[in-house]
Scaffold this active site. Sequence first.
Site, PDB file in Angstrom:
ATOM      1  CG  ASN A 195      -1.840   1.115   1.353  1.00 26.67           C
ATOM      2  OD1 ASN A 195      -1.785   2.045   0.533  1.00 26.67           O
ATOM      3  ND2 ASN A 195      -2.706   1.084   2.342  1.00 26.67           N
TER       4      ASN A 195
ATOM      5  NE  ARG B  99      -6.451   1.097   0.556  1.00 30.07           N
ATOM      6  CZ  ARG B  99      -6.598   2.111   1.370  1.00 30.07           C
ATOM      7  NH1 ARG B  99      -5.573   2.529   2.076  1.00 30.07           N
ATOM      8  NH2 ARG B  99      -7.750   2.711   1.481  1.00 30.07           N
TER       9      ARG B  99
ATOM     10  CG  HIS C 253     -12.832   3.313   3.805  1.00 33.03           C
ATOM     11  ND1 HIS C 253     -13.551   4.318   4.431  1.00 33.03           N
ATOM     12  CD2 HIS C 253     -11.528   3.617   3.955  1.00 33.03           C
ATOM     13  CE1 HIS C 253     -12.693   5.195   4.933  1.00 33.03           C
ATOM     14  NE2 HIS C 253     -11.467   4.792   4.658  1.00 33.03           N
TER      15      HIS C 253
ATOM     16  CG  LEU D  42     -16.868   4.558  12.705  1.00 34.41           C
ATOM     17  CD1 LEU D  42     -17.501   4.575  14.090  1.00 34.41           C
ATOM     18  CD2 LEU D  42     -17.393   5.713  11.866  1.00 34.41           C
TER      19      LEU D  42
ATOM     20  N   GLY E 294     -10.089   8.256   8.386  1.00 28.29           N
ATOM     21  CA  GLY E 294     -11.135   8.472   7.378  1.00 28.29           C
ATOM     22  C   GLY E 294     -12.309   7.585   7.770  1.00 28.29           C
TER      23      GLY E 294
ATOM     24  NE  ARG F 195     -10.313  12.906   3.756  1.00 22.56           N
ATOM     25  CZ  ARG F 195     -10.074  11.588   3.770  1.00 22.56           C
ATOM     26  NH1 ARG F 195     -10.998  10.745   4.196  1.00 22.56           N
ATOM     27  NH2 ARG F 195      -8.928  11.133   3.340  1.00 22.56           N
TER      28      ARG F 195
ATOM     29  N   GLY G 232     -10.078   1.644  13.311  1.00 25.75           N
ATOM     30  CA  GLY G 232      -9.515   2.147  14.575  1.00 25.75           C
ATOM     31  C   GLY G 232     -10.539   2.532  15.626  1.00 25.75           C
TER      32      GLY G 232
ATOM     33  CD  GLU H   5      -8.787  -1.481   4.530  1.00 20.60           C
ATOM     34  OE1 GLU H   5      -8.281  -1.202   5.639  1.00 20.60           O
ATOM     35  OE2 GLU H   5      -9.076  -0.641   3.677  1.00 20.60           O
TER      36      GLU H   5
END
Length: 409
Positions: free
Chosen positions: A7, A91, A180, A209, A212, A241, A332, A384
């Site tokens: 990634n 990724r 995601h 959550l 991002g 954000r 997280g 992931e």
Amino acid sequence: MKVLVLNCGSSSVKYQLLEMETEEVIAKGLIERVGKNDAIVNHSPKGYDKIKYVTALLDHRAAIEKMLCELTDSNHGVIHDKKEIDAVGHRLVHGAEKFAHSVLVTAEVIAKMEECIELAPLHNPPNITGVRIMDEQLPNTPQVGVFDTAFHQTMPDYAYLYGLPYELYRQHGVRRYGFHGTSHFYVAHEAAKKLGKPIESLKIITVHLGNGASITAIDGGKSVDTSMGLTPLEGLVMGTRCGDLDPAIPFFLGRKMNLGIKELDDLLNKKSGMLGLSMLSNDMREIEDKMLKEKDPQCTLAMKIYCYRIKKYIGSYAAAMGGLDAVVFTAGVGENSPVIREMVCDNMEFLGISIDAKVNDCRGYARISTPESRVAVFSIPTNEELVIARDTKKIVGSMQGSKETAAGA
Ligand code: AMP
């Protein structure tokens, strides 16, 4: 088969090497501050102590070479030679409408990925750099691309189109793509497994959550709506954000504060969300602590806004799907914060959601709903990398299978 999952972010390289017979992670690491004189290498080889040091890594090539050195190190290496890596799974962030599934990376695929750069100018270039460098390092090793957007390509047009002139979609691809996807896919399938039911029979809302954050409605195993949009800025309130807001606010602030596009972009992407609201931090642990230990009003307000937005989305996605069987919290914050899960699920009995405060007081995997709750509520750690490794194995395996068939024919 050994699969390296890579990634490549704008200033980081995250990796895992998996032995796919057992799906065991045999080494993993994170290189941060790539491009600097004081890059930080974190490397965890199985069976050895964790390694952490600071060194100059002035570009992604240097960082990837460092990763390969660590993997093959004479003291703590988990492989002897980089050629023992059978396949690389990348990724990749934005595949727009060009990629609805993971793909074997070819020159044509790289060209298509380059066409997606304008939709993800920060993410796609380092992703492509990673692919090119691995191709130089291991020219005969197959590489697979797994896109964050691919899982959401099943959304119906009425969910992915905005109330903008249709021409903008046709000419410039302005629509909801969602992100995601790999995480939403993984935790939805894990929830179905835990329920012992085929995913095709379930309506699931997955709540990712992390720093991002995004939420997805998954009906019968397919993403039918998701909160992030053309970019990851839309939807939930995130670490830095803003998420959903009146689209006229940037015009208003631009005029009022004399801000240009770059400054507005920074304001909405980097200075808003929990950081802007709490006036403290984008780290949820700090905000939660201040709320719980000091009853800090600003942090309490920020937490209320964060959870209220998630609650609204759960209600709207249940309505969009015409029902709800399970809600899954992940990443997280979702996996580690009982407080947030409780605030989100509070007063949701009307929708069939009721959680057990004692069971919820945990980290990692748990089914946190009460036995009576009509909707099953889970905390499920996301993975992931495993999805990327599995897709890589599948695609490379079918490629080898077709070679064998061709040879046999
Ligand atoms: P991720 O992007 O998935 O790595 O998630 C990062 C976010 O998870 C950060 O905002 C962290 O503060 C948050 N996080 C990690 N552990 C906890 C915890 N125990 N309670 C609340 N938030 C947490």
